[in-house]
Design a protein around this motif. Sequence first.
Motif, short mmCIF file in Angstrom:
data_model
loop_
_atom_site.label_atom_id
_atom_site.label_comp_id
_atom_site.label_asym_id
_atom_site.label_seq_id
_atom_site.Cartn_x
_atom_site.Cartn_y
_atom_site.Cartn_z
N SER A 217 -140.87 55.94 18.06
CA SER A 217 -141.81 56.97 17.66
C SER A 217 -141.77 58.15 18.62
O SER A 217 -141.67 57.97 19.83
N THR A 218 -141.88 59.35 18.06
CA THR A 218 -141.94 60.56 18.88
C THR A 218 -143.38 60.77 19.36
O THR A 218 -144.30 60.09 18.92
N LEU A 219 -143.56 61.73 20.21
CA LEU A 219 -144.88 62.09 20.72
C LEU A 219 -145.81 62.48 19.58
O LEU A 219 -147.01 62.23 19.64
N GLU A 220 -145.25 63.05 18.51
CA GLU A 220 -146.04 63.47 17.35
C GLU A 220 -146.34 62.31 16.40
O GLU A 220 -147.04 62.48 15.41
N GLY A 221 -145.78 61.12 16.66
CA GLY A 221 -146.03 59.95 15.83
C GLY A 221 -145.02 59.72 14.73
O GLY A 221 -145.17 58.82 13.91
N ASP A 222 -143.96 60.52 14.68
CA ASP A 222 -142.91 60.34 13.66
C ASP A 222 -141.90 59.30 14.14
O ASP A 222 -141.50 59.30 15.29
N TRP A 223 -141.50 58.43 13.21
CA TRP A 223 -140.51 57.40 13.54
C TRP A 223 -139.11 57.99 13.36
O TRP A 223 -138.82 58.62 12.34
N VAL A 224 -138.25 57.82 14.38
CA VAL A 224 -136.88 58.31 14.29
C VAL A 224 -135.90 57.18 14.59
O VAL A 224 -136.19 56.30 15.39
N ASP A 225 -134.77 57.23 13.92
CA ASP A 225 -133.67 56.30 14.17
C ASP A 225 -132.41 57.16 14.23
O ASP A 225 -131.92 57.65 13.21
N ILE A 226 -131.90 57.35 15.43
CA ILE A 226 -130.78 58.26 15.66
C ILE A 226 -129.56 57.89 14.82
O ILE A 226 -128.95 58.76 14.20
N LYS A 227 -129.21 56.61 14.79
CA LYS A 227 -128.03 56.19 14.03
C LYS A 227 -128.16 56.54 12.56
O LYS A 227 -127.24 57.08 11.95
N LYS A 228 -129.31 56.22 11.96
CA LYS A 228 -129.52 56.51 10.54
C LYS A 228 -129.52 58.01 10.28
O LYS A 228 -128.93 58.48 9.31
N MET A 229 -130.21 58.76 11.14
CA MET A 229 -130.27 60.21 10.96
C MET A 229 -128.89 60.85 11.02
O MET A 229 -128.61 61.81 10.31
N SER A 230 -128.02 60.30 11.87
CA SER A 230 -126.71 60.91 12.10
C SER A 230 -125.75 60.75 10.93
O SER A 230 -124.69 61.36 10.91
N HIS A 231 -126.12 59.94 9.94
CA HIS A 231 -125.26 59.79 8.77
C HIS A 231 -125.45 60.95 7.79
O HIS A 231 -124.57 61.23 6.98
N ASP A 232 -126.60 61.62 7.84
CA ASP A 232 -126.84 62.80 7.00
C ASP A 232 -126.12 64.02 7.57
O ASP A 232 -125.37 64.69 6.89
N LYS A 233 -126.40 64.30 8.83
CA LYS A 233 -125.73 65.37 9.56
C LYS A 233 -125.86 65.08 11.04
O LYS A 233 -126.67 64.25 11.44
N PRO A 234 -125.07 65.74 11.89
CA PRO A 234 -125.09 65.42 13.32
C PRO A 234 -126.48 65.58 13.94
O PRO A 234 -127.26 66.42 13.52
N VAL A 235 -126.75 64.73 14.92
CA VAL A 235 -128.01 64.79 15.66
C VAL A 235 -127.70 65.21 17.09
O VAL A 235 -126.81 64.66 17.74
N LEU A 236 -128.45 66.20 17.57
CA LEU A 236 -128.35 66.60 18.96
C LEU A 236 -129.43 65.83 19.71
O LEU A 236 -130.61 66.00 19.44
N LEU A 237 -129.01 64.95 20.59
CA LEU A 237 -129.91 64.14 21.39
C LEU A 237 -129.98 64.76 22.78
O LEU A 237 -128.96 64.88 23.46
N TYR A 238 -131.16 65.19 23.17
CA TYR A 238 -131.37 65.99 24.38
C TYR A 238 -132.18 65.21 25.41
O TYR A 238 -133.37 64.94 25.20
N PHE A 239 -131.54 64.79 26.50
CA PHE A 239 -132.23 64.13 27.61
C PHE A 239 -132.61 65.20 28.63
O PHE A 239 -131.74 65.91 29.14
N TRP A 240 -133.89 65.30 28.93
CA TRP A 240 -134.38 66.36 29.79
C TRP A 240 -135.62 65.87 30.54
O TRP A 240 -136.06 64.75 30.37
N ALA A 241 -136.20 66.75 31.36
CA ALA A 241 -137.42 66.41 32.09
C ALA A 241 -138.22 67.68 32.36
O ALA A 241 -137.65 68.77 32.50
N THR A 242 -139.53 67.53 32.45
CA THR A 242 -140.40 68.67 32.73
C THR A 242 -140.15 69.21 34.14
O THR A 242 -140.36 70.38 34.39
N TRP A 243 -139.69 68.35 35.03
CA TRP A 243 -139.47 68.72 36.43
C TRP A 243 -138.05 69.27 36.68
O TRP A 243 -137.73 69.65 37.80
N CYS A 244 -137.24 69.33 35.68
CA CYS A 244 -135.84 69.75 35.82
C CYS A 244 -135.71 71.27 35.73
O CYS A 244 -136.01 71.85 34.68
N PRO A 245 -135.26 71.95 36.80
CA PRO A 245 -135.16 73.41 36.75
C PRO A 245 -134.12 73.92 35.75
O PRO A 245 -134.35 74.94 35.10
N VAL A 246 -133.02 73.23 35.59
CA VAL A 246 -131.99 73.67 34.63
C VAL A 246 -132.51 73.53 33.20
O VAL A 246 -132.19 74.36 32.34
#
Length: 175
Positions: free
Chosen positions: A55-84
Amino acid sequence: MANKEMKKGKPKTKIARWMKEILTFTLIITVFSIAIDLWRSRDMPSTNMPSLSMSTLEGDWVDIKKMSHDKPVLLYFWATWCPVCNFVSPSINWLSTSHQVISVALSSGNDKRLGQFMAYKEYNFPVINDTTGNLGQAWNVTATPSIVIVKNGEISSITTGFTTPMGMWLRLYFS
């Protein structure tokens, strides 16, 4: 007269020399960037992608593998403390209006704090809060930000660090 012709020829030589230097510099930076990406992402999964179904912060359920069969998924690993991430996240936000984007906030505080951060920055991309860092560890994320393109349930591209909007778009387009 010969002096005038020589002066007319010089600017073309200077422009050609500058263009050659710019092209050489661009090539060196590109090769260097690719080498850094390969080194930083060497431990990230390439074939056996960890499951990311939650589940996302907004409460939506996501499954990356399933989503990626429709079109590509950009998976973004980040942090609030990361300057870049402060430079990359606005591009992710822009891309999320036309592409499938799922982000994972690594060790960025509780849901309330992360929600406030997202609202303050006016980010609208979906975010999974990885408060414990377990998702980051499962994916062997060693640098933030890290961007993974998933297509048909498999990883097609990984990049780390600063990435331009055009670079992200091209990775999505050619995956």
